[in-house]
Design a protein around this motif. Structure first.
Motif, PDB file in Angstrom:
ATOM      1  N   SER A  80       0.906  -1.137  -0.006  1.00  0.00           N
ATOM      2  CA  SER A  80       0.169  -0.043   0.181  1.00  0.00           C
ATOM      3  C   SER A  80       0.935   1.300  -0.161  1.00  0.00           C
ATOM      4  O   SER A  80       0.550   2.373  -0.568  1.00  0.00           O
ATOM      5  N   ARG A  84       0.704   4.288  -2.799  1.00  0.00           N
ATOM      6  CA  ARG A  84       0.390   5.704  -2.573  1.00  0.00           C
ATOM      7  C   ARG A  84       1.672   6.346  -3.169  1.00  0.00           C
ATOM      8  O   ARG A  84       1.453   7.429  -3.807  1.00  0.00           O
ATOM      9  N   GLU A  88       1.130   9.081  -6.505  1.00  0.00           N
ATOM     10  CA  GLU A  88       1.508  10.602  -6.410  1.00  0.00           C
ATOM     11  C   GLU A  88       2.241  10.999  -7.423  1.00  0.00           C
ATOM     12  O   GLU A  88       1.937  12.333  -7.770  1.00  0.00           O
TER      13      GLU A  88
END
Length: 142
Positions: A80, A84, A88
């Protein structure tokens, strides 16, 4: 077991709908045994910058049809935090495929290096725009 170099690619597309347009090229790479897919994740980054993971089961079945030929072990290499961080880099209002693959073509080379007592001490990708500019500067060969 010898493992070839493992790489990842984040491919972003404007909007929130996955069309599966890259699936045939990905399926061809897998079918030719050049690569083995180790992980495949989809994300959507909202206009406000929020990031949402999209599971294969959540994609529109019409979009999934193109992904069915892709064979390989999807092993969850991306956690995870990775998703993430990579997410971005996706422009707001865009969707992206995060693909992790093993370069199977390099497995025999990797095995030969190790068998001879060698080790890989660097492995980097030259950015596409730099490689393309260098090749363009040399001109057509052949």
């Amino acid at each position: 077991m010898t493992v070839g170099p493992v790489e990842y690619l984040v491919v972003a597309f404007p909007g929130s709908r996955f069309t599966g347009a890259i699936a045939p090229a990905l399926a061809e790479a897998v079918a030719s045994k050049a690569v083995r897919i180790l992980d495949l994740t989809f994300v959507y980054r909202g206009e406000d910058g929020t990031l949402e993971s999209v599971e294969l089961d959540d994609l529109d079945p019409d979009d999934l049809v193109s992904f069915e030929p892709v064979e390989g072990v999807v092993s969850g290499l991306l956690n995870s935090e990775d998703i993430r961080t990579l997410g971005e880099s996706v422009p707001p209002g865009s969707s992206a495929a995060l693909i992790v693959w093993e370069d199977l073509w390099a497995v025999p080379l990797t095995a030969a290096v190790r068998a001879s007592g060698g080790q890989v001490v660097a492995h980097e990708r030259i950015p596409a725009e730099i490689a393309e500019a260098a090749v363009a500067a040399v001109g057509p060969t052949g």
